[in-house]
Write an enzyme that holds these catalytic residues in place. Structure first.
Site, short mmCIF file in Angstrom:
data_model
loop_
_atom_site.label_atom_id
_atom_site.label_comp_id
_atom_site.label_asym_id
_atom_site.label_seq_id
_atom_site.Cartn_x
_atom_site.Cartn_y
_atom_site.Cartn_z
N LEU A 117 16.99 26.39 50.22
CA LEU A 117 18.22 25.59 50.12
C LEU A 117 18.95 25.96 48.84
CD1 LEU A 117 17.09 22.05 51.33
CD2 LEU A 117 17.55 24.15 52.61
N ALA A 118 20.16 26.46 48.99
CA ALA A 118 20.89 26.94 47.83
C ALA A 118 22.39 26.64 47.93
CB ALA A 118 20.68 28.45 47.67
N ARG B 57 26.70 19.09 37.24
CA ARG B 57 26.32 18.83 35.84
C ARG B 57 26.13 20.10 35.02
NH1 ARG B 57 21.36 15.41 35.16
NH2 ARG B 57 20.88 15.54 37.38
N LYS C 236 25.37 27.17 40.91
CA LYS C 236 24.16 26.76 40.20
C LYS C 236 22.99 27.73 40.36
CE LYS C 236 21.59 22.99 41.25
NZ LYS C 236 21.12 21.59 41.13
N GLY D 172 23.37 16.80 53.03
CA GLY D 172 21.99 16.41 52.82
C GLY D 172 21.01 17.53 53.12
N ASN E 61 7.91 13.47 45.74
CA ASN E 61 8.18 14.62 46.59
C ASN E 61 8.85 15.71 45.77
OD1 ASN E 61 8.82 16.26 48.80
ND2 ASN E 61 10.78 15.20 49.13
N ARG F 5 21.48 54.61 20.86
CA ARG F 5 22.30 54.34 22.05
C ARG F 5 21.89 55.19 23.24
NH1 ARG F 5 28.15 55.05 19.94
NH2 ARG F 5 28.56 54.70 22.16
C1 UD1 Z 1 15.44 15.80 47.13
C2 UD1 Z 1 14.48 15.02 48.03
C3 UD1 Z 1 13.60 14.14 47.17
C4 UD1 Z 1 12.87 14.97 46.12
C5 UD1 Z 1 13.86 15.81 45.32
C6 UD1 Z 1 13.13 16.77 44.43
C7 UD1 Z 1 15.70 14.65 50.10
C8 UD1 Z 1 16.48 13.70 50.90
N1 UD1 Z 1 15.26 14.23 48.93
O1 UD1 Z 1 16.26 14.85 46.50
O2 UD1 Z 1 12.66 13.45 47.96
O3 UD1 Z 1 12.13 14.13 45.26
O4 UD1 Z 1 14.70 16.57 46.19
O5 UD1 Z 1 14.07 17.36 43.57
O6 UD1 Z 1 15.46 15.76 50.53
N2 UD1 Z 1 20.92 20.99 49.00
C9 UD1 Z 1 21.67 21.73 49.87
N3 UD1 Z 1 22.50 21.10 50.74
C10 UD1 Z 1 22.61 19.76 50.79
C11 UD1 Z 1 21.83 18.99 49.90
C12 UD1 Z 1 21.00 19.63 49.02
O7 UD1 Z 1 21.59 22.96 49.86
O8 UD1 Z 1 23.37 19.27 51.62
C13 UD1 Z 1 20.02 21.66 48.07
C14 UD1 Z 1 20.42 21.41 46.61
O9 UD1 Z 1 21.28 22.41 46.14
C15 UD1 Z 1 19.09 21.44 45.92
C16 UD1 Z 1 18.12 20.91 46.96
O10 UD1 Z 1 18.74 21.12 48.19
O11 UD1 Z 1 18.67 22.75 45.59
C17 UD1 Z 1 17.78 19.47 46.73
O12 UD1 Z 1 18.95 18.73 46.73
P1 UD1 Z 1 19.18 17.50 45.77
O13 UD1 Z 1 20.48 16.91 46.01
O14 UD1 Z 1 18.81 17.88 44.39
O15 UD1 Z 1 18.05 16.53 46.37
P2 UD1 Z 1 17.70 15.13 45.83
O16 UD1 Z 1 18.64 14.15 46.40
O17 UD1 Z 1 17.53 15.20 44.39
#
Ligand code: UD1
Ligand code: CA
Length: 453
Positions: free
Chosen positions: A7-8, A14, A21, A77, A166, A330
């Site tokens: 997931l990226a 921030r 990122k 999500g 998690n 160099r």
């Molecule tokens: C998620 C988990 C949480 C866990 C936490 C660990 C869920 C619902 N929650 O929370 O249980 O403790 O990670 O850090 O999964 N991303 C996407 N597309 C999206 C949303 C996120 O690519 O639509 C990527 C983000 O860039 C990131 C990762 O997924 O690399 C996690 O997303 P983030 O929003 O940080 O998840 P949390 O809500 O913190």
């Protein structure tokens, strides 16, 4: 058969940066590149990256033919994100979900996680945190079996007191993912499709939820801010230092060394403080690197001493040489061995023969220098005529006097000596003394100026 989904797509608000990122670097490589490298070590049959923010720039930067890119245009999500990559997964295998902003997970940890998955079980990477705030909590029943993950924002006070969280990294049979992701909804505090909701679905389907833990917390730390980025950078660098020490390197202070690439080392190598290695660096036996040096794409042979504050790039330093302090070597430079290069000396695109010395305040560029040469202080090869660069040839056993300029193209014959202050515009014959004959004169009776009263 293993499928990896990374997931990226996240923006990283921030980070306050125009750079997506996952492209922010740890050890000079994008975080996403670290995750991809780790994933590759598991020999996946499919490697899928979900991208969004940064779009094509992410794809171009990573530039890897073995990746299937799936776009998530809107970040709805983690569950929605994984769903965007489903079409690229093989139903027959396991799907391992990784995050592009969690760069330092060990392959071994992921192997252990994947081993816990089969038709009837799903595996979660979890970790106990003293301060679990912000994370999804792992909720277990009285028998200790996981029954769901609760996101912080949806959790009760009792649920919030759980310290096991998690990490987001999980592994599951790919064909189950299809069914579960179809059933996800976004009826929660954040209005998002939570990947974590599949845990309760799996339990409802009679599956067992296994868990694995990383060896250290840093393996599962994500980056959302520059402070967190700097923290992982230091952790990564400490690991690099530790690896070098395991190979026998003496590092005066492992907190003050940076490896932004790879360093291959021989025996009894010593590194003083604040040394930076970039690209591919090879150090032979008994090499000593002084304080404050920057070495990029360099090969240094046995028994070489690099004194403090040298910058060396794309060059090779032959055995038994001594370079610095304050030398700049160099690209395209080759010291053949047993050389001395000293203070405030710059050498570019030149061959320096065995035993030749360039000790003080000198520029040698585009030069083929033989062996046994001694270059006097303040010698300059004037290699650039304003339009083109030309080569200077300095044959074996030449000596140049101080403050000599050799205007290229020019050859100094074997064994020749150049007098101090010579401006050499034509070839100097072998074995002879060549100098620019300017007459010295004394102005008789000349008076020093005095201050007017
Ligand atoms: C998620 C988990 C949480 C866990 C936490 C660990 C869920 C619902 N929650 O929370 O249980 O403790 O990670 O850090 O999964 N991303 C996407 N597309 C999206 C949303 C996120 O690519 O639509 C990527 C983000 O860039 C990131 C990762 O997924 O690399 C996690 O997303 P983030 O929003 O940080 O998840 P949390 O809500 O913190
Ligand atoms: Ca997060």
């Amino acid at each position: 058969m293993l499928n990896v989904v990374i997931l990226a797509a996240g923006q990283g608000t921030r980070m306050k940066s125009d750079l997506p990122k996952v492209l922010h670097p740890v050890g000079a490589r994008p975080m996403l590149a670290h995750v991809i490298e780790t994933a590759r070590q598991l020999n996946p049959s499919r490697l899928v990256v979900i991208y969004g923010h940064g779009g094509q720039h992410v794809i171009d930067t990573i530039n890897a033919p073995d990746i299937v890119w799936a776009e998530q245009a809107e970040q709805l999500g983690t569950g929605h994100a994984v769903a965007q990559g489903l079409h690229a997964l093989s139903d027959a295998g396991i799907a391992l979900v990784l995050y592009g902003d969690v760069p330092l997970t060990r392959t071994k940890t992921l192997q252990q996680l994947v081993e816990q998955v089969d038709e009837n079980s799903l595996a979660l990477l979890t970790v106990d945190l003293e301060d679990p705030s912000g994370y999804g909590r792992i909720l277990r029943d009285d028998n200790g079996s996981v029954h769901c993950i609760r996101e912080e924002k949806d959790a009760s006070e009792v649920e919030k007191s759980v310290n096991e969280v998690n990490t987001g990294i999980l592994a599951v049979a790919a064909k189950k993912l299809h069914d579960w992701l179809d059933k996800l909804d976004n009826n929660n505090a954040q209005g998002e499709y939570y990947l974590t909701d599949i845990i309760a679905m799996a339990v409802a389907d009679g599956m067992v939820i296994n868990t694995a833990q990383p060896e250290v917390i840093e393996e599962v730390l994500g980056v959302n801010s520059k402070t967190q980025l700097a923290y992982l950078e230091r952790y990564y660098q400490f690991q690099q230092a530790e690896n070098l020490m395991k190979e026998g390197v003496t590092i005066i202070d492992p907190a003050r060394i940076d490896v932004r690439g790879h360093v291959n080392v021989g025996r009894d190598v010593t590194m003083d403080v604040n040394v930076i290695f970039e690209g591919e660096v090879t150090l032979g036996d008994n090499v000593r690197i002084g304080a404050g040096c920057v070495l990029r794409d360099v090969i240094i042979e046995d028994d070489v001493e690099i004194l403090p504050m040298c910058v060396i790039e794309n060059a090779s330093i032959g055995a038994k040489s001594r370079v610095g302090p304050y030398s700049r070597i160099r690209p395209g430079t080759e010291l053949k061995g047993d050389n001395h290069v000293g203070n405030f000396v710059e050498i570019k695109n030149s061959q320096i023969g065995l035993g030749s010395k360039v000790n003080h305040l000198t520029y040698i560029g585009d030069t083929d220098m033989g062996s046994g040469v001694n270059i006097g202080a303040g010698t300059i090869t004037a290699n650039y005529d304003g339009a083109n660069k030309h080569r200077t040839v300095i044959e074996d056993n030449v000596s140049t006097g101080s403050n000599t300029v050799m205007v290229a193209p020019v050859t100094v014959g074997k064994g020749a000596t150049l007098g101090a202050g010579t401006v050499l515009r034509k070839d100097a014959p072998p074995s002879e003394l060549t100098l620019t004959a300017t007459q010295q004169k004394t102005v008789k009776g000349w008076q020093k100026p005095t201050t007017k009263k």
